[in-house]
Design a protein around this motif. Structure first.
Motif, mmCIF file in Angstrom:
data_model
loop_
_atom_site.group_PDB
_atom_site.id
_atom_site.type_symbol
_atom_site.label_atom_id
_atom_site.label_comp_id
_atom_site.label_asym_id
_atom_site.label_seq_id
_atom_site.Cartn_x
_atom_site.Cartn_y
_atom_site.Cartn_z
ATOM 1 N N ASP A 214 2.342 -28.090 12.729
ATOM 2 C CA ASP A 214 2.938 -26.803 12.905
ATOM 3 C C ASP A 214 3.101 -26.530 11.185
ATOM 4 O O ASP A 214 2.915 -25.229 10.684
ATOM 5 C CB ASP A 214 4.072 -26.493 13.828
ATOM 6 N N LEU B 109 0.191 -26.106 9.137
ATOM 7 C CA LEU B 109 -0.486 -24.697 9.393
ATOM 8 C C LEU B 109 0.287 -23.587 8.654
ATOM 9 O O LEU B 109 -0.311 -22.759 8.123
ATOM 10 C CB LEU B 109 -0.503 -24.822 11.007
ATOM 11 N N PHE B 110 1.409 -23.841 8.935
ATOM 12 C CA PHE B 110 2.200 -22.645 8.335
ATOM 13 C C PHE B 110 2.046 -22.461 6.897
ATOM 14 O O PHE B 110 1.917 -21.531 6.439
ATOM 15 C CB PHE B 110 3.792 -22.441 8.743
ATOM 16 N N ARG C 156 -0.333 -23.787 5.138
ATOM 17 C CA ARG C 156 -1.586 -23.166 4.632
ATOM 18 C C ARG C 156 -1.614 -21.725 4.878
ATOM 19 O O ARG C 156 -2.333 -20.950 4.022
ATOM 20 C CB ARG C 156 -2.538 -24.053 5.595
ATOM 21 N N GLU C 157 -1.245 -21.070 5.720
ATOM 22 C CA GLU C 157 -1.183 -19.526 5.992
ATOM 23 C C GLU C 157 -0.578 -18.949 4.876
ATOM 24 O O GLU C 157 -1.040 -18.004 4.497
ATOM 25 C CB GLU C 157 -0.613 -19.349 7.477
ATOM 26 N N ARG D 68 -2.760 -19.097 1.935
ATOM 27 C CA ARG D 68 -3.776 -18.080 1.897
ATOM 28 C C ARG D 68 -3.315 -16.762 1.947
ATOM 29 O O ARG D 68 -4.166 -15.942 1.281
ATOM 30 C CB ARG D 68 -4.524 -18.473 3.327
ATOM 31 N N THR D 69 -2.128 -16.395 2.409
ATOM 32 C CA THR D 69 -1.756 -14.923 2.311
ATOM 33 C C THR D 69 -1.295 -14.536 1.069
ATOM 34 O O THR D 69 -1.462 -13.272 0.647
ATOM 35 C CB THR D 69 -0.708 -14.670 3.330
#
Length: 169
Positions: A156, A159-160, A162-163, A166-167
């Motif tokens: 998790d 993923l956090f 990476r997000e 990307r943002t």
């Protein structure tokens, strides 16, 4: 056969002489050598062109709608957090405008040539932005770098992160 004499105005003649003296007379300083250009990777061109026009947070858009000049009132100037919010919103919109200009340039270059060339400074500036972003993220979120021993939490967390990258990158 009759020869034709071409008359050249004194201004044109002077400019032509100045042009030749720039090459012969050592005025190269006025025209630095062209920078070496590098191809922007296709994946990066695609990413740049895929970005939306206004990815600013809702709170920022609401503040801009309520106060288009983004100049705080005298009453708002008393609150440090409100002043920080105004500074962040102004910066966000300034950066968004710069990116929109850059995106339009990339779109034009890609449409005209089928590729995009940038000078080497682009890659240096980009690396500096990534470095500053990583340092800021470490400063703010560093204490979360070591999630619990659970594999689910670790996944998790990845993923956090990476997000977030990307943002904001």
């Amino acid at each position: 056969m009759a020869s034709v004499e071409v008359s050249v105005s004194p201004t044109k003649k002077r400019k032509a002489e100045e042009g030749s003296s720039a090459v012969d007379g050592g005025l190269e300083e006025e025209h630095p050598p062209a920078k070496k250009m590098w191809l922007l990777p296709k994946e990066e061109v695609d990413w740049i062109l895929a970005q939306s026009n206004e990815p600013v947070p809702t709170e920022f858009r609401e503040l801009k709608r309520a106060n288009p000049s983004l100049v705080p009132s005298p009453e708002e100037e008393k609150d440090e957090s409100t002043m920080l919010l105004y500074a962040c919103v102004r910066n966000c919109y300034e950066e968004e405008a710069k990116f929109a200009e850059f995106q339009a340039w990339v779109r034009g270059e890609y449409a005209r040539k089928g590729f995009v060339e940038v000078d080497y400074d682009y890659f240096g500036e980009r690396a500096e932005v990534f470095k500053l972003n990583d340092e800021a993220r470490e400063e703010v979120m560093g204490h979360w770098d070591h999630p619990s021993d659970s594999d689910d939490d670790d996944e998790d967390w990845k993923l956090f992160i990476r997000e977030i990258r990307r943002t904001f990158v």
